[in-house]
Design a protein around this motif. Structure first.
Motif, PDB file in Angstrom:
ATOM      1  N   VAL A  48     -41.573  11.138  14.216  1.00  0.00           N
ATOM      2  CA  VAL A  48     -42.035   9.913  13.552  1.00  0.00           C
ATOM      3  C   VAL A  48     -40.865   8.971  13.312  1.00  0.00           C
ATOM      4  CG1 VAL A  48     -42.891   8.997  11.374  1.00  0.00           C
ATOM      5  CG2 VAL A  48     -44.104  10.859  12.480  1.00  0.00           C
ATOM      6  N   ILE A  49     -39.754   9.528  12.840  1.00  0.00           N
ATOM      7  CA  ILE A  49     -38.596   8.672  12.571  1.00  0.00           C
ATOM      8  C   ILE A  49     -38.124   7.999  13.855  1.00  0.00           C
ATOM      9  CG2 ILE A  49     -36.172   8.671  11.872  1.00  0.00           C
ATOM     10  CD1 ILE A  49     -36.920  10.871   9.872  1.00  0.00           C
ATOM     11  N   MET A  50     -37.977   8.798  14.902  1.00  0.00           N
ATOM     12  CA  MET A  50     -37.495   8.235  16.155  1.00  0.00           C
ATOM     13  C   MET A  50     -38.478   7.199  16.710  1.00  0.00           C
ATOM     14  SD  MET A  50     -34.660   9.584  16.379  1.00  0.00           S
ATOM     15  CE  MET A  50     -34.083   8.981  17.943  1.00  0.00           C
ATOM     16  N   ALA A  51     -39.759   7.568  16.717  1.00  0.00           N
ATOM     17  CA  ALA A  51     -40.752   6.660  17.302  1.00  0.00           C
ATOM     18  C   ALA A  51     -40.832   5.362  16.503  1.00  0.00           C
ATOM     19  CB  ALA A  51     -42.126   7.330  17.350  1.00  0.00           C
ATOM     20  N   SER A  52     -40.766   5.473  15.164  1.00  0.00           N
ATOM     21  CA  SER A  52     -40.850   4.264  14.350  1.00  0.00           C
ATOM     22  C   SER A  52     -39.656   3.356  14.620  1.00  0.00           C
ATOM     23  CB  SER A  52     -40.891   4.612  12.867  1.00  0.00           C
ATOM     24  OG  SER A  52     -41.945   5.486  12.623  1.00  0.00           O
ATOM     25  N   LEU A  53     -38.463   3.987  14.669  1.00  0.00           N
ATOM     26  CA  LEU A  53     -37.266   3.185  14.953  1.00  0.00           C
ATOM     27  C   LEU A  53     -37.413   2.470  16.289  1.00  0.00           C
ATOM     28  CD1 LEU A  53     -34.231   5.315  13.768  1.00  0.00           C
ATOM     29  CD2 LEU A  53     -35.035   3.115  12.902  1.00  0.00           C
ATOM     30  N   ASN A  54     -37.785   3.250  17.308  1.00  0.00           N
ATOM     31  CA  ASN A  54     -37.971   2.648  18.628  1.00  0.00           C
ATOM     32  C   ASN A  54     -38.946   1.489  18.555  1.00  0.00           C
ATOM     33  OD1 ASN A  54     -36.353   4.402  19.898  1.00  0.00           O
ATOM     34  ND2 ASN A  54     -37.977   5.739  20.658  1.00  0.00           N
ATOM     35  N   GLY A  55     -40.095   1.781  17.954  1.00  0.00           N
ATOM     36  CA  GLY A  55     -41.165   0.794  17.920  1.00  0.00           C
ATOM     37  C   GLY A  55     -40.729  -0.469  17.201  1.00  0.00           C
ATOM     38  N   ILE A  56     -40.073  -0.298  16.065  1.00  0.00           N
ATOM     39  CA  ILE A  56     -39.679  -1.473  15.280  1.00  0.00           C
ATOM     40  C   ILE A  56     -38.641  -2.293  16.046  1.00  0.00           C
ATOM     41  CG2 ILE A  56     -38.511  -2.231  13.176  1.00  0.00           C
ATOM     42  CD1 ILE A  56     -39.848   0.161  11.765  1.00  0.00           C
ATOM     43  N   ILE A  57     -37.701  -1.601  16.677  1.00  0.00           N
ATOM     44  CA  ILE A  57     -36.667  -2.341  17.409  1.00  0.00           C
ATOM     45  C   ILE A  57     -37.274  -3.057  18.622  1.00  0.00           C
ATOM     46  CG2 ILE A  57     -34.583  -2.108  18.818  1.00  0.00           C
ATOM     47  CD1 ILE A  57     -33.801   0.181  16.853  1.00  0.00           C
ATOM     48  N   VAL A  58     -38.010  -2.297  19.432  1.00  0.00           N
ATOM     49  CA  VAL A  58     -38.600  -2.900  20.630  1.00  0.00           C
ATOM     50  C   VAL A  58     -39.551  -4.034  20.235  1.00  0.00           C
ATOM     51  CG1 VAL A  58     -40.128  -2.498  22.596  1.00  0.00           C
ATOM     52  CG2 VAL A  58     -38.413  -0.802  21.990  1.00  0.00           C
ATOM     53  N   GLY A  59     -40.397  -3.744  19.242  1.00  0.00           N
ATOM     54  CA  GLY A  59     -41.350  -4.753  18.795  1.00  0.00           C
ATOM     55  C   GLY A  59     -40.650  -6.007  18.305  1.00  0.00           C
ATOM     56  N   SER A  60     -39.583  -5.831  17.522  1.00  0.00           N
ATOM     57  CA  SER A  60     -38.877  -6.990  16.969  1.00  0.00           C
ATOM     58  C   SER A  60     -38.263  -7.835  18.071  1.00  0.00           C
ATOM     59  CB  SER A  60     -37.770  -6.542  16.023  1.00  0.00           C
ATOM     60  OG  SER A  60     -38.323  -5.830  14.961  1.00  0.00           O
ATOM     61  N   ILE A  61     -37.689  -7.155  19.068  1.00  0.00           N
ATOM     62  CA  ILE A  61     -37.054  -7.914  20.146  1.00  0.00           C
ATOM     63  C   ILE A  61     -38.082  -8.759  20.880  1.00  0.00           C
ATOM     64  CG2 ILE A  61     -35.896  -7.716  22.377  1.00  0.00           C
ATOM     65  CD1 ILE A  61     -34.494  -5.214  21.197  1.00  0.00           C
ATOM     66  N   PHE A  62     -39.223  -8.122  21.225  1.00  0.00           N
ATOM     67  CA  PHE A  62     -40.205  -8.845  22.020  1.00  0.00           C
ATOM     68  C   PHE A  62     -40.969  -9.875  21.201  1.00  0.00           C
ATOM     69  CE2 PHE A  62     -39.406  -5.517  25.026  1.00  0.00           C
ATOM     70  CZ  PHE A  62     -39.594  -6.141  26.243  1.00  0.00           C
ATOM     71  N   ALA A  63     -41.094  -9.623  19.901  1.00  0.00           N
ATOM     72  CA  ALA A  63     -41.905 -10.526  19.084  1.00  0.00           C
ATOM     73  C   ALA A  63     -41.199 -11.846  18.816  1.00  0.00           C
ATOM     74  CB  ALA A  63     -42.283  -9.858  17.769  1.00  0.00           C
ATOM     75  N   GLN A  64     -39.947 -11.972  19.268  1.00  0.00           N
ATOM     76  CA  GLN A  64     -39.218 -13.212  19.017  1.00  0.00           C
ATOM     77  C   GLN A  64     -39.874 -14.415  19.693  1.00  0.00           C
ATOM     78  OE1 GLN A  64     -36.858 -13.552  16.761  1.00  0.00           O
ATOM     79  NE2 GLN A  64     -37.132 -11.374  16.383  1.00  0.00           N
ATOM     80  N   THR A  65     -40.465 -14.166  20.857  1.00  0.00           N
ATOM     81  CA  THR A  65     -41.149 -15.276  21.529  1.00  0.00           C
ATOM     82  C   THR A  65     -42.604 -14.912  21.742  1.00  0.00           C
ATOM     83  OG1 THR A  65     -40.720 -14.399  23.716  1.00  0.00           O
ATOM     84  CG2 THR A  65     -39.066 -15.887  22.806  1.00  0.00           C
ATOM     85  N   GLU A  66     -43.411 -15.938  21.946  1.00  0.00           N
ATOM     86  CA  GLU A  66     -44.838 -15.698  22.128  1.00  0.00           C
ATOM     87  C   GLU A  66     -45.093 -14.949  23.426  1.00  0.00           C
ATOM     88  OE1 GLU A  66     -48.533 -18.657  22.231  1.00  0.00           O
ATOM     89  OE2 GLU A  66     -47.005 -19.151  20.737  1.00  0.00           O
TER      90      GLU A  66
END
Ligand SMILES: Nc1ncnc2c1ncn2[C@@H]1O[C@H](COP(=O)(O)OP(=O)(O)OP(=O)(O)O)[C@@H](O)[C@H]1O
Ligand SMILES: [Mg+2]
Lengths: 337, 690
Positions: B506-524
């Motif tokens: 869970v820790i690893m997946a959440s970290l991955n998800g938050i980082i990947v999500g944050s990077i991609f969410a910068q643009t529409e």
């Protein structure tokens, strides 16, 4: 002739033990006390009639119980107590079947947020009340086409609601409510979700329709200007109570309570008052070239009166002179003092 | 002075967490590790639960309400338990339906056999239903795709079934498809009915919620043993397992969709003069159509996700092939079967989504032939291809390739994959192995040891403490009760291992998800791209993730954890993107105006505001992770999953054990869910978002 809609002592109180509380209070409902007991007062002792072909506008601030009153009369919700007669029949006593029958034959309703069925096209939405009734697809579509023309949506029959602007969607809502040719027409803030320009346009459209159709109408709004434009009579509600129910000019001239006065304070009088209310009736033989009608709204003839040098006579529908008008009175209405 | 400190503690959550941590560490280090010490491990007071459950199940099956049933073979009345007869007739009915669809497509005489005598059938061996030639089926898939979504879906369907056929997977694919075709409608009807019932009756909904929670968090394996006990082995058992798992999301989607309808629309329906039935079928269900069809989509995806698991209870098809290939460590074959499942999943997913969004044009003025053009083409092509295939019977001597290309004769790319895996092994063996070893000895091993070395009081204090700080006394008692329930069984140690794996993943997946999500969410654009990537990965049935990792990391905790992490990263990413996208633009601008840098904006504005949504994603991550960790038992880990898996081979006491263990896993997930939801709610309130 008996009134089309007749309410006597209608109460609607939300909450679990509303009925007992109401009977304990003996009809003397105090909203604050009820709230402490966990009940919300929606409509508090409403009694009034609406006549055939009349348009009653229900006014009030948000939460004053306008929608609730309308929903009681259409029995979308059951009134806690009171009598509601539609063409002399008590709808509170009707069973489900009679109620459905009544709605299919006599009632139409327009909603604030249009409430169109998203999976149906304009035409299907309009034909829906007919199809529910068992009219064949062909006939219902034929009738719906007629309605489309009536509300000026020709060419958009096959659009889905999401492809229409707000004003257009409400036209569909209006057409749907008219498809079964109801006698009674309920409109709950039909134009509130529209922007001012479109609203004006829709009001004109609505007046045009009403002049053709001549239905019995209950129209809910919280916009006093709208009420003045449309109403035969206005009911002003506050906390579920009808504070005053009267003709527009009477409400402006003689507000029954402080609350009503606050409402009417900012209303430009010349927009409401008729010549009749400021004319000098003691001089029924006034001569002169220029005449105004006693039912004219002051605003519409003010220029004519103020531009004239002579005394102006006031005539009635049959063109016989009933009085005269002094420009200084008009100036007083226009500019106060 | 004293009062001051108390106030600080009362108002500051970090301070409370700090104290909790100190207490926890003290307990951890001070409680002696010896058996018999109740602070160390609780006595297994609840060990009777699985045994009792077994007794109940077997009593239901063999003793309750005996009925006299006529046995035609022995020509006498026999005593049989009513419940058993009931389950038997369900099994028979389902099996009949599945076989029916299967034979309709693959040909055979089993269904005909039901209606005529064996002897007659033997004498008349012409009496067999002809198979549908794969060529005709390919045309059918193409046309259906065209009807639903134009040329793109047509190509997807056509090429997809062409691939399946010429690579020799036609028969197992149809077996799987027939399974889906029967199971989905059942789930649909059940889910829709319960959903409507829940919508109409508040009480029913309240009663349904906890049941659905448990059902959706139970590991799929846990259902298998009881289902075998009740219904026996076979395709129908797989179907029942799938129904149990796929119906809850259908119910939820239905309720959600119906609840989302604005009350005005309902009133408009009433004012149009609808009766109750008309209101339901003409207003409510069509208006909620999107959500309901999304439910159907989920059901289909669940069916495909279940095919391997269903093969454990005797379901035939691609799942079984995949299982066999995995068992004999044939990665190429496994990958091929897995690819077929994904392909079918993608096709069905796109087809149903297109169907959900399809509009009917009432004003088409078409002749009969225009309207049914595609159907007519399809019918004709069946006829033509069947005739060709029939004539070709004389040409091919053994196998008629125009009906079916058997798996041994089809194209295959298995050996390429095997070669690639070999190459990877040879090239990266050293680094993979040392990474694996490092992870096992330096991270996972110590972590596991730390979890197992936790005295039960310490665990309870920690979980209840966290629940208390976040949700108050009621949450704390709820979570404590659920934990206690597990702790008083004899499976606490196994549960700790499951927890350790889950925590790590869970820790690893959440970290991955938050980082990947944050990077991609910068643009529409980025958001759109990553969300569709998530969509794509979500069509993969869960066990597909296991295939590559096993071959890279062997059968170790590492494999399972990596699969779990990858699998669970998807929801974490998705929710992060959703959360960040929902941050109001005005706040972005306000941040930019006050001159914060990108990073500052991310840490100070975006993440805190998106936090509640992200937490809900983490919640999903927990469920996903637990599912995968338990699934890991498939390849051999030593947590609860392994025991559930083991129960499969112990028919006698298996059902009770499996249910109990499954319930434990479910309780863990629900505990986390309770806390996280509370937390997200509080945050939302604090941020003024709710
Ligand atoms: N179903 C309900 N349950 C409880 N209270 C209700 C319900 N419907 C309305 N109320 C309450 O009854 C009162 C009157 O509401 P109503 O919707 O009639 O107001 P309104 O005048 O139509 O306001 P608006 O202009 O916002 O539409 C409000 O205080 C509202 O909160
Ligand atoms: Mg209202």
């Amino acid at each position: 002739m008996s009134p089309t809609i007749s309410c006597s002592s209608v109460y609607k109180i939300f909450g679990n033990n509303a009925k007992t509380l109401l009977s304990e209070s003996g009809g003397n409902v105090d909203a604050k006390k009820f709230q402490e007991a966990g009940c919300i007062v929606g409509v508090n002792n409403a009694s009034f009639d609406v006549n055939q072909g009349e348009m009653l506008v229900v006014m009030g601030l948000s939460g004053s119980g306008k929608s609730t009153l309308l929903r009681c009369i259409s029995r979308l919700t059951d009134a806690t107590s009171g009598k509601i007669l539609i063409d002399g029949e008590d709808i509170c006593l009707m069973n489900n079947k009679q109620l459905i029958e009544l709605r299919r034959e006599k009632m139409g309703m327009v909603f604030q947020n249009f409430a169109l069925l998203p999976h149906k096209t304009v035409l299907e939405n309009i034909a829906f009340p007919l199809q529910v009734k068992g009219v064949t697809t062909e006939n219902s579509i034929y009738k719906a086409l007629e309605m489309v023309e009536l509300v000026g949506l020709k060419g958009r029959e096959n659009y889905f609601p999401r492809e229409l602007s707000g004003g257009q969607q409400q036209r569909v809502g209006i057409a749907r409510s008219l498809a079964v040719e109801p006698d009674i027409w309920f409109l709950d803030e039909p134009f509130s979700a529209l922007d001012p320009l479109i609203r004006k346009e829709m009001q004109d459209e609505f007046l045009r329709l009403q002049s053709v159709l001549n239905k019995t109408i209950m129209f809910v709004t919280h916009d006093f200007d709208e009420a003045l434009r449309l109403a035969d009579r206005i009911a002003i509600m506050k906390d579920g109570i009808i504070e005053q129910l009267d003709k527009p000019d009477n409400i402006v001239l003689n507000p029954a309570t402080d609350y009503v006065r606050k409402f009417t304070e900012d209303v430009p009088r010349e927009k409401v008052l008729k010549i009749e209310s400021i004319m000098d009736a003691s001089d029924p033989h006034a001569s002169g070239e220029i005449a105004v009608k006693k039912d004219d709204i002051i605003e519409t003839v003010a220029e004519k009166i103020l531009n004239s040098k002579e005394i102006i006579k006031v005539v009635d529908d049959k063109n016989s002179v009933v009085g005269s008008i002094n420009p200084s009175k008009v100036i007083k209405v226009l500019f106060g003092g | 002075m004293d009062k001051n400190y108390l106030n600080i503690i009362r108002s500051s959550k970090p301070a409370q967490f700090g104290i909790l941590l100190i207490v926890f560490l003290l307990l951890y280090n001070l409680v002696p590790h010896n058996e018999g010490n109740y602070f160390w491990r609780l006595p297994s007071l609840l060990a009777f639960i699985p045994i009792k459950l077994n007794e109940i199940i077997y009593a239901a099956l063999y003793e309750w309400f005996p009925l006299k049933v006529w046995d035609p073979i022995f020509e006498m009345y026999e005593e049989k338990a009513a419940f058993r007869e009931f389950t038997k007739s369900i099994s028979k009915g389902l099996l009949f339906l599945i076989t029916f669809v299967r034979e309709l497509l693959l040909g055979g005489d089993k269904i005909i056999d039901v209606f005529v005598s064996d002897a007659w059938l033997k004498d008349n061996d012409w009496m067999t239903w002809p198979a549908l030639p794969w060529t005709a089926a390919t045309v059918g898939a193409f046309l259906l795709g065209f009807q639903l979504g134009g040329i793109r879906l047509a190509l997807l369907g056509g090429i997809g079934s062409l691939y399946v056929s010429i690579f020799g997977n036609w028969v197992p694919s149809i077996q799987t498809l027939s399974f889906v075709l029967i199971t989905t409608p059942i789930c649909f009807v059940l889910g829709l009915s319960f959903g409507i019932w829940g919508y109409l009756d508040r009480k029913v909904e309240t009663a349904l919620q906890p049941v659905l929670n448990v059902m959706q968090t139970m590991p799929q394996f846990a259902y298998l043993v009881p289902i075998i006990a009740l219904f026996g082995l076979g395709d129908h058992a797989g179907s029942i397992a799938t129904i149990v798992i796929a119906t809850p999301p259908m119910i939820r989607n239905t309720i959600l969709g119906l609840k989302r309808i604005s009350p005005e629309v309902v009133e408009a329906g009433l004012m149009s003069g609808c009766t109750k039935t008309q209101l339901l079928f003409k207003v409510l269900i069509p208006t909620a159509r999107r959500d309901i069809l999304n439910g159907v989509n989920t059901v289909i995806m669940q069916c495909l996700a279940m095919v391997v698991i269903a093969s454990f209870v005797g379901a035939k098809g691609l799942g079984l092939n995949l299982k066999i290939a995995l068992n004999s460590l044939k990665i190429g074959k496994a990958a091929e079967a897995g690819f077929c499942i994904v392909l079918i999943a993608v096709i069905l997913d796109r087809f149903t989504k297109a169907w959900a969004n399809k509009q009917v044009d009432y004003f088409e003025n078409l002749t009969f032939f225009q309207r049914y053009k595609l159907l007519i083409i399809f019918g004709t092509s069946i006829l033509i291809f069947s005739i060709i295939a029939f004539i070709a019977n004389g040409y091919f001597d053994k196998i008629n390739y125009l009906y079916v290309i058997p798996i041994e004769k089809g194209f295959t790319f298995a050996h390429y994959i095997d070669a690639a895996v070999d190459w990877v092994w040879e090239t990266f063996f050293y680094s993979l192995n040392s990474f694996n070893k490092f992870l096992l000895t330096e991270v996972l091993g110590p972590m596991k040891k730390a979890y197992l070395g936790m005295p039960v009081v310490a665990t309870l204090t920690l979980t209840m403490g966290v629940a208390y700080i976040i949700g108050g006394i009621r949450t704390s008692l709820l979570v404590g009760g659920m934990m206690l329930f597990i702790a008083m069984s004899k499976y606490w140690d196994r549960a700790l291992i499951t927890m350790y794996m889950a925590t790590f993943a869970v820790i690893m997946a959440s970290l991955n998800g938050i980082i990947v999500g944050s990077i991609f969410a910068q643009t529409e654009r980025g958001s759109k791209i990553i969300l569709s990537v998530c969509d794509f990965f979500e069509t993969f049935p869960s066990f597909v993730y296991l295939i590559p990792v096993i071959f890279l990391f062997n059968i170790t905790d590492t494999s399972v954890l990596i699969a779990a992490i990858v699998y669970a990263t998807v929801p974490a990413t998705r929710y992060t993107v959703w959360g960040l996208n929902s941050v109001p633009l005005s706040l972005h601008e306000a941040g930019t105006m006050s001159g914060v840098s990108r990073i500052q904006r991310w840490t100070n504005i975006e993440i805190p505001l998106a936090f509640p949504t992200i937490m809900l994603g983490v919640n999903q991550t927990v469920v996903f992770t637990l599912q995968m960790v338990i699934l890991g038992a498939l390849i051999g880990t030593e947590d609860l999953g392994q025991l559930i898996f083991g129960a499969l081979s112990r028919a006698q006491d298996g059902p009770g054990v499996a249910i109990t263990l499954g319930l434990f896993v479910s309780l863990m997930a629900i505990s986390v869910d309770v806390i996280v939801r509370k937390w997200a709610e509080e945050r939302k309130k604090a941020l003024g978002l709710a």
